[in-house]
Design an enzyme around this catalytic site. Sequence first.
Site, PDB file in Angstrom:
ATOM      1  N   ASP A  10       3.308   4.633   5.396  1.00  0.00           N
ATOM      2  CA  ASP A  10       2.152   4.702   4.490  1.00  0.00           C
ATOM      3  C   ASP A  10       2.303   3.542   3.495  1.00  0.00           C
ATOM      4  O   ASP A  10       3.188   2.679   3.643  1.00  0.00           O
ATOM      5  CB  ASP A  10       2.040   6.086   3.823  1.00  0.00           C
ATOM      6  CG  ASP A  10       3.069   6.303   2.714  1.00  0.00           C
ATOM      7  OD1 ASP A  10       3.993   5.472   2.544  1.00  0.00           O
ATOM      8  OD2 ASP A  10       2.957   7.325   2.005  1.00  0.00           O
ATOM      9  N   CYS A  67       7.964   6.015   4.041  1.00  0.00           N
ATOM     10  CA  CYS A  67       6.989   6.324   2.990  1.00  0.00           C
ATOM     11  C   CYS A  67       7.709   6.078   1.672  1.00  0.00           C
ATOM     12  O   CYS A  67       8.772   5.446   1.668  1.00  0.00           O
ATOM     13  CB  CYS A  67       6.393   7.726   3.140  1.00  0.00           C
ATOM     14  SG  CYS A  67       7.509   9.100   2.842  1.00  0.00           S
ATOM     15  N   THR A  69       9.370   8.009  -0.447  1.00  0.00           N
ATOM     16  CA  THR A  69      10.696   8.630  -0.485  1.00  0.00           C
ATOM     17  C   THR A  69      11.312   8.809   0.900  1.00  0.00           C
ATOM     18  O   THR A  69      12.506   9.078   1.018  1.00  0.00           O
ATOM     19  CB  THR A  69      10.596  10.035  -1.095  1.00  0.00           C
ATOM     20  OG1 THR A  69       9.650  10.783  -0.306  1.00  0.00           O
ATOM     21  CG2 THR A  69      10.142   9.985  -2.543  1.00  0.00           C
ATOM     22  N   HIS A 100      25.567  12.954  16.194  1.00  0.00           N
ATOM     23  CA  HIS A 100      25.558  14.422  16.228  1.00  0.00           C
ATOM     24  C   HIS A 100      24.184  15.016  16.515  1.00  0.00           C
ATOM     25  O   HIS A 100      24.091  16.071  17.131  1.00  0.00           O
ATOM     26  CB  HIS A 100      26.057  14.986  14.890  1.00  0.00           C
ATOM     27  CG  HIS A 100      27.521  14.750  14.668  1.00  0.00           C
ATOM     28  ND1 HIS A 100      28.215  15.335  13.628  1.00  0.00           N
ATOM     29  CD2 HIS A 100      28.422  13.983  15.340  1.00  0.00           C
ATOM     30  CE1 HIS A 100      29.485  14.939  13.679  1.00  0.00           C
ATOM     31  NE2 HIS A 100      29.631  14.116  14.699  1.00  0.00           N
ATOM     32  N   HIS A 135      27.605  18.643  20.735  1.00  0.00           N
ATOM     33  CA  HIS A 135      26.414  18.342  19.935  1.00  0.00           C
ATOM     34  C   HIS A 135      25.130  18.557  20.749  1.00  0.00           C
ATOM     35  O   HIS A 135      24.107  18.929  20.194  1.00  0.00           O
ATOM     36  CB  HIS A 135      26.475  16.917  19.391  1.00  0.00           C
ATOM     37  CG  HIS A 135      27.675  16.689  18.527  1.00  0.00           C
ATOM     38  ND1 HIS A 135      27.850  17.369  17.333  1.00  0.00           N
ATOM     39  CD2 HIS A 135      28.761  15.899  18.694  1.00  0.00           C
ATOM     40  CE1 HIS A 135      28.999  16.987  16.793  1.00  0.00           C
ATOM     41  NE2 HIS A 135      29.574  16.106  17.597  1.00  0.00           N
TER      42      HIS A 135
HETATM   43  C1  RB5 Z   1       2.673   8.234  -1.747  1.00  0.00           C
HETATM   44  O1  RB5 Z   1       2.383   7.991  -3.083  1.00  0.00           O
HETATM   45  C2  RB5 Z   1       3.946   9.047  -1.633  1.00  0.00           C
HETATM   46  O2  RB5 Z   1       3.703  10.356  -2.009  1.00  0.00           O
HETATM   47  C3  RB5 Z   1       4.464   8.981  -0.218  1.00  0.00           C
HETATM   48  O3  RB5 Z   1       4.724   7.659   0.108  1.00  0.00           O
HETATM   49  C4  RB5 Z   1       5.758   9.731   0.076  1.00  0.00           C
HETATM   50  O4  RB5 Z   1       6.743   9.408  -0.845  1.00  0.00           O
HETATM   51  C5  RB5 Z   1       5.639  11.161   0.310  1.00  0.00           C
HETATM   52  O5  RB5 Z   1       6.619  11.863   0.632  1.00  0.00           O
END
Ligand code: RB5
Length: 142
Positions: A10, A67, A69, A100, A135
């Site tokens: 994203d 993304c 995080t 694993h 595993h």
């Molecule tokens: C987008 O702002 C953010 O929420 C997305 O990139 C991600 O971190 C969601 O888990």
Amino acid sequence: MLKKIFLASDHGGYRLKELVKSFLIKKKQPIEDLGCFSLDAVDYPDYAKLLSDKLETVSNAQGILFCGTGIGISMAANRYSHIRAALCTTVEMASKSRKHNNANVLALGGRILPDKLAIDIVYEFLHTDFEAGRHRLRVNKI
Ligand code: RB5
């Protein structure tokens, strides 16, 4: 034959996706970038689905998702039964996710990881094999 690596992100992962893409191209790794293609806001589940669809039909392939995080896009990808997406923040996690868990998708947080660490994690993930044995029994129970 070299395995194919699908990339998708994203907007929160876009910058790191581009960095990892350049690294893989330099290493002559076959890749396909499924987007997104700018910093305009998009919804990460849509990109998790694009990559999951590819891994359903293309053999000898793995994926890397990004993304902000790495959390949302890994959660979305893991809704598909053929996906084992591992959100990794250390090289050891990347190694263990392959040895694993036989992870077929690496998930990274573009707003979390320093660039060099992200590249090291990608390298480890792509160069580590599943250990199978005990595993495999566990992975089969997922
Ligand atoms: C987008 O702002 C953010 O929420 C997305 O990139 C991600 O971190 C969601 O888990």
